[in-house]
Design a protein around this motif. Sequence first.
Motif, mmCIF file in Angstrom:
data_model
loop_
_atom_site.group_PDB
_atom_site.id
_atom_site.type_symbol
_atom_site.label_atom_id
_atom_site.label_comp_id
_atom_site.label_asym_id
_atom_site.label_seq_id
_atom_site.Cartn_x
_atom_site.Cartn_y
_atom_site.Cartn_z
ATOM 1 N N ALA A 34 -12.856 -18.066 69.890
ATOM 2 C CA ALA A 34 -12.259 -17.931 68.569
ATOM 3 C C ALA A 34 -11.669 -19.364 68.418
ATOM 4 O O ALA A 34 -11.862 -19.819 67.269
ATOM 5 C CB ALA A 34 -11.439 -16.617 68.397
ATOM 6 N N LYS A 35 -10.913 -19.922 69.225
ATOM 7 C CA LYS A 35 -10.755 -21.271 69.193
ATOM 8 C C LYS A 35 -11.287 -22.340 68.970
ATOM 9 O O LYS A 35 -11.413 -23.184 68.429
ATOM 10 C CB LYS A 35 -9.382 -21.502 70.110
ATOM 11 C CG LYS A 35 -8.190 -20.536 70.318
ATOM 12 C CD LYS A 35 -7.470 -21.152 71.601
ATOM 13 C CE LYS A 35 -6.171 -20.418 71.433
ATOM 14 N NZ LYS A 35 -5.194 -20.520 72.820
ATOM 15 N N LEU A 36 -12.540 -22.117 69.859
ATOM 16 C CA LEU A 36 -13.570 -23.161 69.747
ATOM 17 C C LEU A 36 -14.195 -23.023 68.293
ATOM 18 O O LEU A 36 -14.732 -23.942 67.713
ATOM 19 C CB LEU A 36 -14.656 -22.780 70.812
ATOM 20 C CG LEU A 36 -14.407 -23.314 72.147
ATOM 21 C CD1 LEU A 36 -15.572 -22.815 73.256
ATOM 22 C CD2 LEU A 36 -14.372 -24.739 72.330
ATOM 23 N N ASN A 37 -14.446 -21.874 67.818
ATOM 24 C CA ASN A 37 -14.980 -21.654 66.622
ATOM 25 C C ASN A 37 -14.124 -22.440 65.577
ATOM 26 O O ASN A 37 -14.868 -22.734 64.357
ATOM 27 C CB ASN A 37 -15.336 -20.210 66.194
ATOM 28 C CG ASN A 37 -16.270 -19.551 66.984
ATOM 29 O OD1 ASN A 37 -17.248 -20.423 67.609
ATOM 30 N ND2 ASN A 37 -16.431 -18.325 67.321
ATOM 31 N N ALA A 38 -12.955 -21.903 65.643
ATOM 32 C CA ALA A 38 -12.094 -22.609 64.393
ATOM 33 C C ALA A 38 -12.033 -24.276 64.536
ATOM 34 O O ALA A 38 -12.141 -24.878 63.737
ATOM 35 C CB ALA A 38 -10.641 -22.129 64.916
ATOM 36 N N ILE A 39 -11.909 -24.703 65.670
ATOM 37 C CA ILE A 39 -12.304 -26.274 65.809
ATOM 38 C C ILE A 39 -13.570 -26.716 65.271
ATOM 39 O O ILE A 39 -13.678 -27.705 64.464
ATOM 40 C CB ILE A 39 -12.058 -26.578 67.329
ATOM 41 C CG1 ILE A 39 -10.670 -26.342 67.884
ATOM 42 C CG2 ILE A 39 -12.492 -28.017 67.591
ATOM 43 C CD1 ILE A 39 -10.175 -26.741 69.442
ATOM 44 N N GLN A 40 -14.723 -25.780 65.711
ATOM 45 C CA GLN A 40 -15.748 -26.450 65.045
ATOM 46 C C GLN A 40 -15.946 -26.504 63.525
ATOM 47 O O GLN A 40 -16.353 -27.079 62.846
ATOM 48 C CB GLN A 40 -16.994 -25.713 65.661
ATOM 49 C CG GLN A 40 -17.225 -25.865 67.090
ATOM 50 C CD GLN A 40 -18.148 -25.085 67.858
ATOM 51 O OE1 GLN A 40 -18.471 -23.976 67.421
ATOM 52 N NE2 GLN A 40 -18.598 -25.477 69.131
ATOM 53 N N LEU A 41 -15.219 -25.237 63.037
ATOM 54 C CA LEU A 41 -15.294 -24.901 61.750
ATOM 55 C C LEU A 41 -14.407 -26.241 60.867
ATOM 56 O O LEU A 41 -14.758 -26.755 59.710
ATOM 57 C CB LEU A 41 -14.847 -23.847 61.194
ATOM 58 C CG LEU A 41 -14.732 -23.310 59.700
ATOM 59 C CD1 LEU A 41 -16.125 -23.366 59.376
ATOM 60 C CD2 LEU A 41 -14.423 -22.010 59.535
ATOM 61 N N ALA A 42 -13.213 -26.509 61.439
ATOM 62 C CA ALA A 42 -12.483 -27.423 61.022
ATOM 63 C C ALA A 42 -13.139 -28.903 61.044
ATOM 64 O O ALA A 42 -13.243 -29.671 60.192
ATOM 65 C CB ALA A 42 -11.294 -27.755 61.980
#
Length: 105
Positions: A34-42
Amino acid sequence: MLTYEQQTKRLLSKRQAVLDRIESDKAEIEKINAKLNAIQLAKIRDTLGCDEQGLFELITKHPEQLAKLKQDSTAESDTDTAQDSDEMDGQTSFFDKKSNHYSET
């Protein structure tokens, strides 16, 4: 010496401990993902210069712009690099038979 029942109880207890750790690890992996996805989305939002709502609107209301961005990004990445290729020179698997450069055959 432990009886069969004691041995069975001990092994079942160990197995349950391992299963509990697996479940805990799965939850930890989900948090990390979830953290990785948030970083990629950012990173995508920063690259496109829009906020979360702007990205949502771009995807839902203006898919043609998204298609154009995708097309532009593939045109820029047409250069073949070592990171792009699936197979790198000199890279072998542990299971590949290695050639002997000193053999005569």
